[in-house]
Each structure stands twice: as structure tokens, then as C-alpha cells.
Design a protein around this motif. Structure first.
Motif, PDB file in Angstrom:
ATOM      1  N   LEU A   1       0.826  -1.202   0.000  1.00  0.00           N
ATOM      2  CA  LEU A   1       0.000   0.000   0.000  1.00  0.00           C
ATOM      3  C   LEU A   1       0.864   1.257   0.000  1.00  0.00           C
ATOM      4  N   ALA A   2       1.905   1.245   0.829  1.00  0.00           N
ATOM      5  CA  ALA A   2       2.810   2.399   0.903  1.00  0.00           C
ATOM      6  C   ALA A   2       3.487   2.657  -0.426  1.00  0.00           C
ATOM      7  N   ALA A   3       3.851   1.591  -1.129  1.00  0.00           N
ATOM      8  CA  ALA A   3       4.573   1.733  -2.388  1.00  0.00           C
ATOM      9  C   ALA A   3       3.702   2.319  -3.486  1.00  0.00           C
ATOM     10  N   VAL A   4       2.503   1.785  -3.653  1.00  0.00           N
ATOM     11  CA  VAL A   4       1.683   2.169  -4.796  1.00  0.00           C
ATOM     12  C   VAL A   4       1.076   3.556  -4.630  1.00  0.00           C
ATOM     13  N   TYR A   5       0.899   4.014  -3.391  1.00  0.00           N
ATOM     14  CA  TYR A   5       0.305   5.334  -3.149  1.00  0.00           C
ATOM     15  C   TYR A   5       1.275   6.331  -2.515  1.00  0.00           C
ATOM     16  N   ASN A   6       2.524   5.929  -2.285  1.00  0.00           N
ATOM     17  CA  ASN A   6       3.518   6.799  -1.655  1.00  0.00           C
ATOM     18  C   ASN A   6       3.030   7.302  -0.301  1.00  0.00           C
ATOM     19  N   VAL A   7       2.605   6.362   0.541  1.00  0.00           N
ATOM     20  CA  VAL A   7       2.080   6.697   1.871  1.00  0.00           C
ATOM     21  C   VAL A   7       2.782   5.834   2.926  1.00  0.00           C
ATOM     22  N   PRO A   8       4.057   6.104   3.214  1.00  0.00           N
ATOM     23  CA  PRO A   8       4.798   5.244   4.143  1.00  0.00           C
ATOM     24  C   PRO A   8       4.179   5.163   5.530  1.00  0.00           C
ATOM     25  N   LEU A   9       3.741   6.288   6.077  1.00  0.00           N
ATOM     26  CA  LEU A   9       3.130   6.244   7.405  1.00  0.00           C
ATOM     27  C   LEU A   9       1.759   5.571   7.351  1.00  0.00           C
TER      28      LEU A   9
ATOM     29  N   SER B   1       7.315  -0.398   5.307  1.00  0.00           N
ATOM     30  CA  SER B   1       6.584   0.621   4.555  1.00  0.00           C
ATOM     31  C   SER B   1       7.509   1.736   4.075  1.00  0.00           C
ATOM     32  N   ALA B   2       8.453   2.145   4.919  1.00  0.00           N
ATOM     33  CA  ALA B   2       9.388   3.194   4.519  1.00  0.00           C
ATOM     34  C   ALA B   2      10.277   2.733   3.376  1.00  0.00           C
ATOM     35  N   VAL B   3      10.799   1.524   3.479  1.00  0.00           N
ATOM     36  CA  VAL B   3      11.667   0.997   2.427  1.00  0.00           C
ATOM     37  C   VAL B   3      10.884   0.844   1.121  1.00  0.00           C
ATOM     38  N   ALA B   4       9.662   0.318   1.208  1.00  0.00           N
ATOM     39  CA  ALA B   4       8.851   0.105   0.014  1.00  0.00           C
ATOM     40  C   ALA B   4       8.539   1.420  -0.684  1.00  0.00           C
ATOM     41  N   ALA B   5       8.169   2.426   0.090  1.00  0.00           N
ATOM     42  CA  ALA B   5       7.861   3.728  -0.502  1.00  0.00           C
ATOM     43  C   ALA B   5       9.090   4.333  -1.170  1.00  0.00           C
ATOM     44  N   LEU B   6      10.234   4.186  -0.534  1.00  0.00           N
ATOM     45  CA  LEU B   6      11.472   4.724  -1.096  1.00  0.00           C
ATOM     46  C   LEU B   6      11.836   4.014  -2.399  1.00  0.00           C
ATOM     47  N   VAL B   7      11.692   2.696  -2.438  1.00  0.00           N
ATOM     48  CA  VAL B   7      11.998   1.942  -3.652  1.00  0.00           C
ATOM     49  C   VAL B   7      11.047   2.344  -4.782  1.00  0.00           C
ATOM     50  N   ALA B   8       9.757   2.449  -4.477  1.00  0.00           N
ATOM     51  CA  ALA B   8       8.770   2.782  -5.505  1.00  0.00           C
ATOM     52  C   ALA B   8       8.985   4.182  -6.074  1.00  0.00           C
ATOM     53  N   GLN B   9       9.499   5.083  -5.243  1.00  0.00           N
ATOM     54  CA  GLN B   9       9.743   6.443  -5.716  1.00  0.00           C
ATOM     55  C   GLN B   9      10.757   6.483  -6.855  1.00  0.00           C
ATOM     56  N   ALA B  10      11.628   5.473  -6.910  1.00  0.00           N
ATOM     57  CA  ALA B  10      12.621   5.433  -7.976  1.00  0.00           C
ATOM     58  C   ALA B  10      11.980   5.356  -9.350  1.00  0.00           C
ATOM     59  N   GLY B  11      10.811   4.685  -9.434  1.00  0.00           N
ATOM     60  CA  GLY B  11      10.150   4.554 -10.724  1.00  0.00           C
ATOM     61  C   GLY B  11       8.923   5.420 -10.882  1.00  0.00           C
ATOM     62  N   LEU B  12       8.313   5.818  -9.769  1.00  0.00           N
ATOM     63  CA  LEU B  12       7.047   6.558  -9.826  1.00  0.00           C
ATOM     64  C   LEU B  12       7.190   8.020  -9.444  1.00  0.00           C
ATOM     65  N   GLY B  13       8.309   8.383  -8.851  1.00  0.00           N
ATOM     66  CA  GLY B  13       8.495   9.755  -8.410  1.00  0.00           C
ATOM     67  C   GLY B  13       7.933   9.985  -7.019  1.00  0.00           C
ATOM     68  N   ASN B  14       8.378  11.046  -6.399  1.00  0.00           N
ATOM     69  CA  ASN B  14       7.945  11.378  -5.038  1.00  0.00           C
ATOM     70  C   ASN B  14       6.776  12.360  -5.113  1.00  0.00           C
ATOM     71  N   GLU B  15       5.622  11.855  -5.525  1.00  0.00           N
ATOM     72  CA  GLU B  15       4.449  12.691  -5.696  1.00  0.00           C
ATOM     73  C   GLU B  15       3.305  12.172  -4.832  1.00  0.00           C
ATOM     74  N   HIS B  16       2.423  13.090  -4.425  1.00  0.00           N
ATOM     75  CA  HIS B  16       1.246  12.646  -3.690  1.00  0.00           C
ATOM     76  C   HIS B  16       0.090  12.460  -4.664  1.00  0.00           C
ATOM     77  N   GLN B  17      -0.936  11.768  -4.212  1.00  0.00           N
ATOM     78  CA  GLN B  17      -1.982  11.299  -5.099  1.00  0.00           C
ATOM     79  C   GLN B  17      -2.886  12.401  -5.631  1.00  0.00           C
ATOM     80  N   TYR B  18      -3.191  13.388  -4.811  1.00  0.00           N
ATOM     81  CA  TYR B  18      -4.164  14.406  -5.197  1.00  0.00           C
ATOM     82  C   TYR B  18      -3.544  15.795  -5.088  1.00  0.00           C
ATOM     83  N   LEU B  19      -3.744  16.589  -6.112  1.00  0.00           N
ATOM     84  CA  LEU B  19      -3.287  17.982  -6.104  1.00  0.00           C
ATOM     85  C   LEU B  19      -4.427  18.841  -5.581  1.00  0.00           C
ATOM     86  N   VAL B  20      -4.309  19.271  -4.343  1.00  0.00           N
ATOM     87  CA  VAL B  20      -5.369  20.021  -3.677  1.00  0.00           C
ATOM     88  C   VAL B  20      -4.938  21.473  -3.546  1.00  0.00           C
ATOM     89  N   PRO B  21      -5.775  22.417  -3.955  1.00  0.00           N
ATOM     90  CA  PRO B  21      -5.412  23.827  -3.809  1.00  0.00           C
ATOM     91  C   PRO B  21      -5.349  24.223  -2.343  1.00  0.00           C
TER      92      PRO B  21
END
Length: 443
Positions: free
Chosen positions: A177-185, A211-231
Motif C-alpha cells: 500500500l505504501a509503495a503504490v500510493y507513496n504513503v509510508p506512514l 513501509s518506509a523501504v517500500a515507498a522509497l523503492v517505488a519512488q525510484a520509478g514513480l516519483g515522489n508525488e502525492h496522489q491528489y493535487l489540492v489547492p
């Protein structure tokens, strides 16, 4: 009841070595991160091919909603018909020829926490492919299953105890879950609150690390972005009072949604009727998508529009009704997928309706603020994970911490409203009991 062992090997000893546990923890995070990244890239690639994204748009991060909206209406029908064929034939073949599936919850409670490698992988890939083609179900179960499957296999290889293996299987799910959505916590809290029900040190440390390791690994291919761009959103007295008043309404709505999806999933066929119903269901969704492209996918599109304040009350109400109907019908037809993002979208859409009406009486709050609060409340109640829902929403959107006040009010009210409905209202008979087939799969 414990799930029977998938192998003939004897039960492991009561306590595994700490070095072995450390190695499994690290490898689970790495594997779940890689698996989540590959599944996400597969999702984006299929969306690109199905709806005609240009390579430039794919790289620049054009949203799925933008790609679907730009595609010809006839193409949407064709792609959704293909989705029905893939879903129906794929899951029918898996049930007919594959080994019996073991859910994550079953594995976590089992004396031998193993998940069949091939069947689980096929099940996960089918979810990703169908969501990419436009299925309204969520994609979050697939990376969780891959992470749990890998953790169970590693635990057996390392000779971990049953208790340690259960923890690692749960951690694998959170890491996915942390990897695919970039949500380590959020991934770590999901493990502790939802799967294990404990915040003890023996679970806390591996949950956080994986979760921290998974999110960090996934960022290598998906970027360090959050899911929703909220104003930028501001807090107001109107929003705070609304969150108190409407919290129980979100809880009641979440209870109704949970009841009908549970019944629909339990009644889904596994025989020859699965391909027939699946093809019919997704073809109808394709026709609806000719006029409402926002319906396609796991709900990220309409949720994003709600957070951005880009929906009218009327359109939000229409999308909410249709989104619930096609989610329920897809489960009833035999398709598989998660309900996290669909539930989040339902909450955001319902919040636009309730918040828009509230603003007629007490203006001053933005529609996007209503949507963030309502989505969190609905998600917390529908999945019975109040802490995880709050953490996920703040990681999804990166909204100001000032929003903790209305969010917590709404989540508390929604949770109480859900529990009150579960206690005092009779089980719903909502018309999904037609004798189309049987089968029940715990998720």
C-alpha cells in the motif's frame, strides 16, 4: 478457523532469530516496493494503450480522467467491453484451474501464513489490468497481496516462527500500500490498526521499516508525488460545525455502502455465468461512460475534481449514484478489486452535495474543504479504520494540519454513526440476492 497449510512442511519453531527477522523485514520492504512500482507502471502503460495517451502525456503525468475524457466515446465502450472479457474470462479461469486463493486476513490468522504464488500473482495482475481499462474498483488490494505473498514466502525460507510470519505477512500488505500510493506512514498504520490490531514494538518496528523501504523503492520509478493535487484550503467556522453535524450522516451512508458491497461480493458467481455477467456489466458501464467519463477508474478522477472544487451539486449527486451502482454491479458480476479509493470518492462526492446545500445556509467554506473532510469520514467508517483513514488522507492530499479539527470531528461522528446503524438497523435486503451464482471471498 485457521487456513490449512499449503505445503507439507512441519510447523516452524516458536521463535526465529532476530538477524533472520531483520533480513526478512528488509527484503519484504524491497520486494513490496518493487512489486508496487511494477504494478503501477503496468497500470499506466495499459491506460496509455487503451485510451490513446501520447508518450509525452504519459511521462508528464496527464491524469487518467484527462486521457479518458479526450478519447472518443465509442472508444470508451470498446475498451470497457474488452475489460468485461478480460475480467470474466480471467477470473473464471483462475477459479477453474488455479489453486484456491488465500486472502491477506486469512493468511495473517493462519498457522501457516502462506499464499499461493501463481494464483495470487494472477489475481493481482487481473485487478490492475481491469482497473486500468476502467473498472470502478480499487487497485490497492493487488500490491498488498503481492507484498503479503512475498513476505510469507520469505518468512518460511528464513525459518521464522508462526507469530513472526504473521506479522511479516501483514507488513508486506502495508508495504505494498505504501509503495503504490507513496504513503509510508499510512501503510504502517494500516498494518497496526487494521491487520494486527496492536501497536506493540514487535509489530511497530517491522511495519515502519517495511513501509518506509517500500515507498522509497517505488519512488525510484514513480516519483515522489502525492496522489491528489489540492489547492490551498482555509479553515472556517462553517466547515467545523458542518463536520460535527454531518459526521453521522457519512457513517450511515458508509454502513449502507458496506452492506450492499458485502452482499454483492458474496453472491458473485464463479462458474460460466461470471464471463457473461462481467461482459454485460462492463459494456453497460462503457455506455454510461460515453456521457460520464468521470465514472471510469478507481474513483481518483471524481475525488480529485471534488477536492479541487470542480463539481456542481447536481453533477456530484449524479456521479455519486452512478458510482455506487457500477461499483456494486461490478462486484456482483464477479470482478475483484479494493474499495479504498471508491469509498474515498463516494465520501468526497457526498460531501460536495451536503456541503453545497450547507453553504446556502452558512457560506464561508470551500467545496474542496467539504470534500476532504467528507472523504476521510466516509473512508474511516466504511473500512473501520479511523486512524489509518486520517493518516492516509493527509498523505494523499498534503492539506494543512489545521484541517485535523474538522476531520477528527467528522471521523468520530461517522464512526459512531456506522456503529449505531450496525447495532440498531436490521440487515438490509437490497435486492442483490438473485440466484446468479454463489461464492464468497474475504478481502
Amino acid at each position: 478457523m485457521s487456513v490449512k497449510s499449503l505445503t507439507s512442511q512441519p510447523v516452524r519453531r516458536e521463535r526465529g532469530s532476530l538477524p533472520a527477522l531483520a533480513v526478512v523485514t528488509l527484503l519484504t520492504g524491497l520486494g513490496a516496493g518493487l512489486g508496487g512500482m511494477l504494478l503501477a507502471l503496468l497500470l499506466h502503460g495499459i491506460q496509455h494503450l487503451a485510451y490513446g495517451y501520447s508518450v509525452t502525456h504519459l511521462i508528464s503525468g496527464e491524469s487518467f480522467l484527462q486521457g479518458v475524457s479526450a478519447a472518443a466515446p465509442e472508444r470508451r465502450v470498446l475498451v470497457l467491453t474488452l475489460c468485461g472479457l478480460v475480467a470474466g474470462l480471467g477470473w473464471w479461469a483462475l477459479y477453474r484451474f488455479g489453486r484456491p486463493l488465500v486472502s491477506i486476513r486469512q493468511a495473517v490468522k493462519s498457522d501457516d501464513p502462506q499464499m499461493p504464488l501463481l494464483s495470487t500473482t494472477v489475481h493481482a495482475v487481473l485487478q490492475i489490468v481491469t482497473v486500468a481499462l476502467g473498472s470502478p474498483l480499487g487497485r490497492e488490494v493487488a500490491p498488498r497481496e503481492i507484498g503479503s505473498m512475498l513476505a510469507g514466502w520469505l518468512s518460511r525460507r528464513a525459518g521464522l516462527s508462526v507469530a513472526q510470519s504473521r506479522i511479516m505477512v501483514a507488513c508486506g500488505a502495508g508495504a505494498g500500500l505504501a509503495a503504490v500510493y507513496n504513503v509510508p506512514l499510512g501503510g504502517a498504520v494500516f498494518v497496526l490498526e487494521v491487520l494486527l490490531g496492536t501497536f506493540g514494538w514487535t509489530a511497530l518496528v517491522p511495519a515502519i521499516v517495511t513501509s518506509a523501504v517500500a515507498a522509497l523503492v517505488a519512488q525510484a520509478g514513480l516519483g515522489n508525488e502525492h496522489q491528489y493535487l489540492v489547492p490551498s484550503l482555509t479553515l472556517s467556522a462553517s466547515l467545523v460545525v458542518w463536520s460535527v453535524v454531518c459526521g453521522p450522516i457519512f457513517g450511515a451512508a458508509a454502513w449502507g455502502f458496506t452492506e450492499i458491497t458485502k452482499r454483492s461480493r458474496a453472491a458473485a458467481p464463479k462458474d460460466w455465468r461470471l464471463p457473461v455477467l462481467s461482459l454485460l456489466n462492463f459494456a453497460i458501464i462503457g455506455v454510461l461512460a460515453m456521457h460520464f467519463p468521470q465514472l471510469l477508474g478507481n474513483g481518483k478522477g471524481p475525488a480529485g475534481l471534488a477536492f479541487d472544487g470542480g463539481l456542481t451539486i447536481g453533477l456530484a449527486a449524479m456521479l455519486l449514484v452512478l458510482k455506487v451502482v457500477i461499483t456494486v454491479s461490478s462486484l456482483r458480476a464477479g470482478a475483484e478489486g479494493g474499495l479504498l479509493t471508491p469509498g474515498l470518492a463516494n465520501g468526497a462526492l457526498l460531501a460536495i452535495v451536503l456541503g453545497g446545500l450547507w453553504s446556502l445556509i452558512w457560506p464561508g467554506a470551500s467545496l474542496g474543504g467539504f470534500a476532504v473532510v467528507g472523504a476521510t469520514a466516509f473512508l474511516a467508517a466504511s473500512m473501520q479504520m479511523p486512524i489509518t483513514a486520517v493518516v492516509l488522507m493527509f498523505e494523499f492530499t498534503r492539506v494543512s494540519q489545521d484541517f485535523l479539527i474538522p476531520v477528527l470531528f467528522a471521523v468520530g461522528g461517522a464512526y459512531l454513526g456506522f456503529q449505531a446503524c450496525a447495532k440498531w438497523l436490521p440487515s438490509l435486503q437490497l435486492g442483490f440476492g438473485f440466484n446468479w451464482g454463489a461464492g464468497s471471498k474475504a478481502r
